[in-house]
Design a protein around this motif. Structure first.
Motif, mmCIF file in Angstrom:
data_model
loop_
_atom_site.group_PDB
_atom_site.id
_atom_site.type_symbol
_atom_site.label_atom_id
_atom_site.label_comp_id
_atom_site.label_asym_id
_atom_site.label_seq_id
_atom_site.Cartn_x
_atom_site.Cartn_y
_atom_site.Cartn_z
ATOM 1 N N HIS A 74 -28.167 -14.905 -18.577
ATOM 2 C CA HIS A 74 -28.169 -15.309 -19.989
ATOM 3 C C HIS A 74 -29.494 -14.958 -20.651
ATOM 4 C CE1 HIS A 74 -27.713 -17.762 -23.597
ATOM 5 N NE2 HIS A 74 -28.852 -18.366 -23.296
ATOM 6 N N PHE A 75 -30.608 -15.230 -19.970
ATOM 7 C CA PHE A 75 -31.917 -14.949 -20.532
ATOM 8 C C PHE A 75 -32.204 -13.451 -20.645
ATOM 9 C CE2 PHE A 75 -33.141 -19.315 -18.832
ATOM 10 C CZ PHE A 75 -33.043 -19.898 -20.091
ATOM 11 N N GLN A 76 -31.387 -12.651 -19.950
ATOM 12 C CA GLN A 76 -31.520 -11.202 -20.060
ATOM 13 C C GLN A 76 -30.523 -10.629 -21.065
ATOM 14 O OE1 GLN A 76 -32.382 -9.158 -16.065
ATOM 15 N NE2 GLN A 76 -31.680 -11.171 -15.398
ATOM 16 N N GLY A 77 -29.879 -11.519 -21.833
ATOM 17 C CA GLY A 77 -29.020 -11.076 -22.917
ATOM 18 C C GLY A 77 -27.571 -10.853 -22.557
ATOM 19 N N VAL A 78 -27.151 -11.291 -21.374
ATOM 20 C CA VAL A 78 -25.759 -11.117 -20.960
ATOM 21 C C VAL A 78 -24.925 -12.284 -21.469
ATOM 22 C CG1 VAL A 78 -24.185 -10.842 -19.012
ATOM 23 C CG2 VAL A 78 -26.492 -9.881 -18.879
ATOM 24 N N ILE A 86 -16.244 -23.750 -11.792
ATOM 25 C CA ILE A 86 -17.184 -24.744 -12.303
ATOM 26 C C ILE A 86 -18.288 -24.066 -13.118
ATOM 27 C CG2 ILE A 86 -18.839 -26.535 -11.665
ATOM 28 C CD1 ILE A 86 -17.238 -26.950 -9.088
ATOM 29 N N VAL A 87 -18.816 -22.960 -12.568
ATOM 30 C CA VAL A 87 -19.898 -22.220 -13.227
ATOM 31 C C VAL A 87 -19.515 -20.742 -13.315
ATOM 32 C CG1 VAL A 87 -22.380 -21.765 -13.289
ATOM 33 C CG2 VAL A 87 -21.529 -23.832 -12.156
ATOM 34 N N PRO A 88 -18.653 -20.374 -14.258
ATOM 35 C CA PRO A 88 -18.301 -18.958 -14.406
ATOM 36 C C PRO A 88 -19.506 -18.172 -14.918
ATOM 37 C CG PRO A 88 -17.439 -20.218 -16.245
ATOM 38 C CD PRO A 88 -18.006 -21.224 -15.284
ATOM 39 N N MET A 89 -19.560 -16.895 -14.594
ATOM 40 C CA MET A 89 -20.756 -16.143 -14.986
ATOM 41 C C MET A 89 -20.450 -14.663 -15.130
ATOM 42 S SD MET A 89 -22.585 -16.247 -11.260
ATOM 43 C CE MET A 89 -21.571 -15.863 -9.820
ATOM 44 N N ASN A 90 -21.226 -14.027 -15.978
ATOM 45 C CA ASN A 90 -21.309 -12.578 -16.056
ATOM 46 C C ASN A 90 -22.722 -12.204 -15.648
ATOM 47 O OD1 ASN A 90 -18.683 -12.152 -17.069
ATOM 48 N ND2 ASN A 90 -19.354 -12.585 -19.161
ATOM 49 N N VAL A 91 -22.867 -11.197 -14.820
ATOM 50 C CA VAL A 91 -24.194 -10.812 -14.340
ATOM 51 C C VAL A 91 -24.658 -9.546 -15.046
ATOM 52 C CG1 VAL A 91 -23.787 -11.859 -12.091
ATOM 53 C CG2 VAL A 91 -23.282 -9.448 -12.430
ATOM 54 N N LEU A 92 -25.946 -9.302 -14.952
ATOM 55 C CA LEU A 92 -26.545 -8.133 -15.588
ATOM 56 C C LEU A 92 -25.973 -6.855 -14.997
ATOM 57 C CD1 LEU A 92 -28.757 -6.959 -17.485
ATOM 58 C CD2 LEU A 92 -30.302 -7.011 -15.499
ATOM 59 N N GLU A 93 -25.570 -5.933 -15.865
ATOM 60 C CA GLU A 93 -25.084 -4.632 -15.433
ATOM 61 C C GLU A 93 -26.010 -3.551 -15.965
ATOM 62 O OE1 GLU A 93 -21.065 -4.069 -16.622
ATOM 63 O OE2 GLU A 93 -20.284 -5.775 -15.477
ATOM 64 N N ALA A 94 -26.356 -2.602 -15.123
ATOM 65 C CA ALA A 94 -27.210 -1.490 -15.520
ATOM 66 C C ALA A 94 -26.836 -0.273 -14.692
ATOM 67 C CB ALA A 94 -28.689 -1.844 -15.323
ATOM 68 N N SER A 95 -27.144 0.902 -15.205
ATOM 69 C CA SER A 95 -26.761 2.137 -14.521
ATOM 70 C C SER A 95 -27.390 2.259 -13.149
ATOM 71 C CB SER A 95 -27.150 3.341 -15.383
ATOM 72 O OG SER A 95 -28.548 3.338 -15.635
#
Length: 307
Positions: free
Chosen positions: A123-127, A246-255
């Motif tokens: 989240h703090f990385q803008g995801v 309980i804690v769904p998430m999207n993680v940082l993606e990068a090339s």
């Protein structure tokens, strides 16, 4: 039991350990491959809300029983060597919830906290993060916990931790036992990667084993520090299976970050980092922290039986 410590057994009997894995694999793999070949006709939409309930009910008993290979194997071998009394004791261990509050906290909070850290850092990385489904449907957690208790906790832990782990730890240390069990548990789950409706669908075997081994180390750690509590492991397994709800998430993606199906690389890195921290603090021999060479009060042995 060895020194009356439940997480080891003085009857390792290697042939029984081999028999356990053979039966556990044979039971589950036979059903899963029968599903893949169409011998067990799975309805369209399985794993979704659009599934044909009538068709699902026809095969539901087989679907439910498919992951019970470890429990069936442990129960059969225990009955063969110790008759009904041994079987009664191994199942009674499920009702022994005498674990300390701090280890109950570990059981309930470790995996959700792990995911929360990943979610916050992303989240703090803008995801952008998904809204938990339980915000609007609170009962969804109970639904997944029930499924986790049935498919995961009860179907596996009596076998992996209740039968195999104490025998492995009579021959190997906790680190070595966890590596062996992690490899075998990962391979046991391998047929599930062919099903699109399973969360592991399309996952590579290597990633599956790496991810499973993290879980295995954490379960060994909890098992040993609760003096072999199967109840704690059944509950922990269910919480692990429910944590992503309980804690769904999207993680940082990068090339430059490898794209791994089901388990993003950051989860493996963080998971093994936590495992390394546990080993550094608790040691690789038995993963139990001692003070002045004395096991802490929470590790005082209870009446046990080699099931």
């Amino acid at each position: 039991m060895l020194n009356d410590v439940k997480w080891k057994t003085d009857s390792p009997e290697f042939r029984n350990l081999v028999a356990f894995f053979v039966i556990a694999f044979a039971w589950s793999w036979t059903i899963w491959f029968a599903m893949d070949l169409g011998w067990v006709p799975l309805p369209d939409g399985i794993g979704t809300k659009d599934v044909d309930l009538g068709a699902l009910l026809k095969v539901l008993p087989i679907v439910i029983l498919s992951p019970f290979g470890p429990t069936v194997s442990a129960s059969f071998l225990t009955y063969r060597s110790e008759s009904r009394e041994g079987l009664r004791i191994i199942w009674k261990s499920l009702t022994n919830w005498r674990i300390s509050p701090r280890w109950l906290a570990v059981v309930l909070l470790l995996q959700p906290t792990f995911f929360a850290i990943i979610r916050l850092s992303s989240h703090f990385q803008g995801v952008t993060q998904p809204t938990p489904e339980w915000y609007t449907q609170p009962l969804v957690i109970l639904e997944f916990m029930f499924l986790g208790l049935l498919h995961g906790g009860l179907s596996e832990e009596i076998g992996w931790r209740g039968y195999a782990l104490p025998r492995l730890q009579s021959r190997f240390n906790a680190f070595e036992s966890s590596v062996i069990l992690g490899l075998l548990e990962g391979l046991w789950h391998a047929p599930l990667t062919i099903f699109s409706w399973d969360p592991r669908g399309g996952m590579t075997i290597v990633v599956l084993i790496l991810w499973q081994t993290i879980a295995t180390f954490w379960r060994t750690w909890i098992y040993n520090n609760t003096n072999g509590s199967i109840f704690a492991l059944v509950l922990f397994h269910a919480v692990q299976n429910t944590a992503s709800v309980i804690v769904p998430m999207n993680v940082l993606e990068a090339s430059w970050i490898p794209d791994l199906i089901y388990v993003p690389l950051i989860l493996l890195i963080m998971g093994y980092s936590i495992t390394g921290l546990i080993l550094a603090i608790f040691g690789h021999k038995d993963m139990i922290r001692r003070t002045s060479g004395i096991i802490s009060r929470s590790q005082e042995p209870i009446n046990t039986h080699d099931g």
